[in-house]
Design an enzyme around this catalytic site. Structure first.
Site, PDB file in Angstrom:
ATOM      1  N   THR A 145       0.811  -1.217   0.000  1.00 20.64           N
ATOM      2  CA  THR A 145       0.000   0.000   0.000  1.00 20.64           C
ATOM      3  C   THR A 145       0.847   1.271   0.000  1.00 20.64           C
ATOM      4  OG1 THR A 145      -1.777  -1.119   1.157  1.00 20.64           O
ATOM      5  CG2 THR A 145      -1.730   1.274   1.339  1.00 20.64           C
ATOM      6  N   GLY A 184       2.813  -2.706   8.674  1.00 18.26           N
ATOM      7  CA  GLY A 184       2.910  -3.351   9.983  1.00 18.26           C
ATOM      8  C   GLY A 184       4.317  -3.871  10.227  1.00 18.26           C
ATOM      9  N   GLU A 427      -6.227  -4.927   3.617  1.00 20.76           N
ATOM     10  CA  GLU A 427      -6.044  -6.059   2.695  1.00 20.76           C
ATOM     11  C   GLU A 427      -7.232  -6.232   1.758  1.00 20.76           C
ATOM     12  OE1 GLU A 427      -4.174  -9.526   4.301  1.00 20.76           O
ATOM     13  OE2 GLU A 427      -3.422  -8.371   6.001  1.00 20.76           O
TER      14      GLU A 427
END
Lengths: 562, 562
Positions: A145, A184, A427
């Site tokens: 992303t 993350g 996601e």
């Protein structure tokens, strides 16, 4: 933790084992390991952000050190492991029930980073970049992303230029919109699987995945890499999300994960997949198991929320007949009607997810690539949207049905809500997922009708009439199994009607009125998403009905209380 | 803060002023004061719980020190202040937009504690217990809810025994279930308005409200009082909620707020209201303005969430026609369809809340007691349920429509969600609120039909037929205003059908089948809540239609884009 140990007790019953499915053994082992581990004893909502992240990392490392977890991770590198995905999902569920941040961090390190390396890398690359994760030598992150492109990930603009003289790729962030965002493990991880446009001699070959070193084990940053802490989120405080910025970062040529495209030393590009678009789809397909993991994460939250809310509703009393004891709040009609449909949905999702995982395991065992199985991808996309929305609605009702108690962090429902809220958009935004479902349905439809869409539309109305007749006939059946079957016919009918009418609307817009496809599609978007939900409801109900049929007598009845 | 100043700019338009209503002047003054105040500059999500509570207290004290706020608080002590409630709601809205915790804490100190003293106390008691609050000499809290009784507050078990020899009340918590729970300002406030069963010579006179000292200005606790910090919640981190436990706490006889019941020195009880039940209802009625305050708090959150989500949707681009620029995400049909209905609902709620506040102000100016105005109480209960649920749904869509950005604390949507989530269950659980609405509707219905319910039910079917005819006639009207009118007729029709069928179901259960009323009511509970929502939707739509009609030409059209 009280909940986990009570789950242990429940474990003895055959019904619980039926719900746990084939992976019950590893699930029990994990429940046991977590119940015994001090790190999981205290709650984390009183910690600062840093403390919370440290605790999450410790919890994850503790679990990855367990012998059966190590073995499971190593199996990820082998091909054709029977039941591997089902097992992985079982592990995900239990860890998420214990602590959602740990579960999500596991998903980042093993599912996303690990999935990228093991699905997009060569055998040597897997050993180099993923085997050490199972030894806890380093951890990874997944950088797809960008600030400017989340849902439309094909449009990412991070660049990877091949420099022939040094045989390196130069990874670069050309603009603010190209920053890798929400990553993350960004503040702790050592390597990133970075998606970037592969550019050779000024020509782009589309997005490819590169392993980029971020920081070494001592925290020293790789030259040209900057990470920015994204700090506070609604939930998942234990997950360190950050922004990655690359300033002409040099990485060796071997760091391109080469399964779907590689570059020779002298700068020649080769790929087993010719079209850029199919190539990218093939890479995305590697993420399908992780997407199904989200369904399991949402289910873990739902199950836990329901256990808490239903138990509370059986102990709390409020109002009652005049001059008598107050009644249990579960006996208030609205309380019951709010909680029970969620319980039914959670049960149905258990079986549907298992079905999807089974299809995936079978496909991989037979050596099929997931990208060619479009129906499976549509199923997983639909399940992701349905389960994560159902989870949000379920936890909201659990929260409201437990009154003020449901607002207190110590009772877990608020943190479950905040932690799992992100699932609906990450996601793959749910609205985008629904469109994936419908594209597949329309492809099936077109195949079924042949190329003659007009003839198809005519045939369509005739069978639609017979459909409605058959449906009315079924209305006469009144036994209990009949009820479920009737419901199933009804949702199938709804799906078919929506599908045909959407095909006809799109046909008339695009073929007759010559509208641009995107515009025509967008004008039908509400119709599209309604069809997708109808489809996934039907599939879920079907799997639930199958599970009821295959289950033994006693539990059968319990399940039927839908 | 950026949002507040942009509101300032918007302020210049007549449309914005129309939305602000009659209290636009004080709202602007408050916006200005907050924009200038350093305390409101930084966000509070990075703070610890203690820091967050301290900041909230400082913010509140700063605002209460503003001259126009001081004046407003003093007006609360006077009777028949024209437009007082409308003004209070305007103040609440602006403070909640700036910081929800500060707004809720204001509600506790001025709305709940202040409301109890000013509505249940004598003139002397008001001066003694509330005037000092306007001088910030001390602050108060409101202690009604107990561990065992939240919704069914009539069943509270805290005791207040009169001791004639010392002319004191002994306030006591006889069991764990009697602990006062979720009490806002419990860790900082000085006095509590405590609801307890008044017991004289062993006989209970039902719940009454007592002023109990909790701690002095130096934090020294009053003998026998214990407070327990409830610590972490889903949101409202700046509000210090706690548990109060009383161990034979002695307070002077004058601390009983005496409007609806007092005790003479020699232990004789007297009250202007004879029945215990009406007495308690009268006390609860004093809370009606605070309940309307909740609607305003929910609206403040909705408006802010919508401003953020709609603006983001106009700047973010994703996907688009082939080989062209990506389109703004607001142009995706589903994005538009998700956000706009919430905007319409927010607009409609503005006018309906103002209408309810106007009714309340009129009633108070004419010296009416709110408890006798049951229709108004039903309206406020219905608005509370509708607006707080609509707020939860709205913020969830705002969160999802802003993708990952909507999960980041810095973008405010997550904290708005977490802060305002409690509104659906506190100060009257929404399910209970809906039942209040329907009891009122059935009372009206019974009055209308006279005592002869059977005759009523027959008459009912005839008029139902003529209803549906009238409705179909309206279907022919096709102009734009007609659309709104048609919708209005449709929701009115739905309400009437639901009302009649409920009355008939209850009648047959209770009168014919002799079922116990609570059981009969509970068996119809889903019907009850559906009717209540239908009713409040109708009233809201009606007020919206009225507002559209009374608005000037240009804005009229803007409003009509519903």
């Amino acid at each position: 933790m009280m909940l986990l140990s009570s789950m242990d007790r429940r474990q003895s019953s055959s019904f619980a084992r039926y719900l746990d499915g084939e992976s019950w053994e590893i699930k029990d082992a994990l429940r046991d390991a977590i119940a015994k581990c001090e790190l999981f004893e205290s709650s984390s909502y009183e910690l600062t952000l840093d403390q919370s992240r440290d605790l999450t990392a410790e919890r994850l490392y503790h679990l990855l050190r367990l012998p059966f977890m190590k073995e499971h991770l190593r199996n990820q590198l082998k091909e054709k492991q029977k039941g591997f995905i089902n097992k992985s999902l079982g592990i995900t569920e239990i860890i998420c029930s214990a602590d959602m941040s740990t579960g999500v961090k596991l998903g980042v390190v093993c599912g996303l980073y690990g999935g990228a390396v093991s699905n997009l890398g060569s055998p040597e690359q897997k050993i180099k970049w993923y085997l050490p994760v199972s030894e806890l030598e380093f951890t990874g992150m997944f950088a797809m992303t960008e600030r400017g492109h989340g849902s439309n990930v094909r449009g990412i603009i991070t660049e990877a230029r091949y420099n022939q003289s040094t045989q390196e790729f130069i990874i670069h962030t050309p603009s603010e919109d190209a920053q890798k965002m929400y990553i993350g493990n960004a503040m702790k991880g050592n390597y990133a699987a970075v998606f970037a446009q592969l550019i050779i001699n000024g020509e782009s070959q589309g997005p490819h995945c590169f392993i980029v070193p971020i920081r070494d084990q001592n925290g020293v940053m790789w030259p040209g890499v900057t990470t920015i802490d994204m700090k506070h989120k609604e939930g998942l405080h234990g997950v360190d999300n950050g922004i990655l910025i690359f300033n002409n970062v040099r990485i060796p040529r071997e760091n391109l994960l080469g399964k779907f495209g590689s570059v020779s030393a002298d700068g020649l590009y080769s790929s087993p997949v010719l079209s850029k678009s199919s190539r990218f789809n093939a890479m995305l397909a590697a993420l399908t198991p992780t997407r199904l993991g989200l369904t399991v994460q949402a289910m873990a939250a739902m199950k836990l929320g329901l256990v808490i809310a239903v138990r509370y509703s059986h102990s709390r009393r409020q109002f009652g007949p005049k001059d008598q004891d107050e009644v249990k709040i579960i006996e208030h009609q609205t309380q019951y009607l709010r909680l029970m449909p969620h319980l039914a949905a959670a049960l149905a999702l258990i079986f549907t997810t298992r079905y999807a995982a089974g299809l995936m395991d079978d496909a991989l065992c037979q050596g099929q690539d997931l990208q060619s199985n479009r129906a499976l991808q549509a199923l997983v996309a639909g399940l992701k949207a349905y389960s994560t929305w159902e989870n949000v609605a379920c936890l909201q009702d659990c929260r409201e049905c437990t009154g003020g108690m449901g607002f207190m962090m110590e009772n877990r429902i608020p943190s479950l809500k905040c932690d799992s809220d992100v699932f609906v958009t990450f996601e793959g935004d749910n609205m985008v997922m629904l469109q994936v479902v419908v594209r597949e349905l329309l492809t099936q439809y077109t195949k079924l009708m042949g190329n003659n869409l007009v003839m198809g539309l005519i045939r369509n109305w005739t069978s639609s009439v017979s459909d409605s007749l058959r449906t009315s006939f079924l209305g006469f059946s009144v036994d209990k199994v009949g009820d479920l079957m009737f419901l199933l016919k009804a949702v199938s009918f709804r799906e078919r009607v929506l599908q045909r009418s959407l095909a006809s609307r799109l046909y008339s817009k695009v073929e007759k009125n010559k509208e641009e496809f995107f515009m025509a599609w967008n004008a039908c978007l509400h119709h599209v998403t309604t069809l997708a939900m109808a489809h996934i409801h039907r599939v879920t109900l079907e799997q639930f009905a199958l599970a009821v049929r295959e289950c033994h007598i006693k539990e059968d009845r319990a399940l039927l209380t839908k």
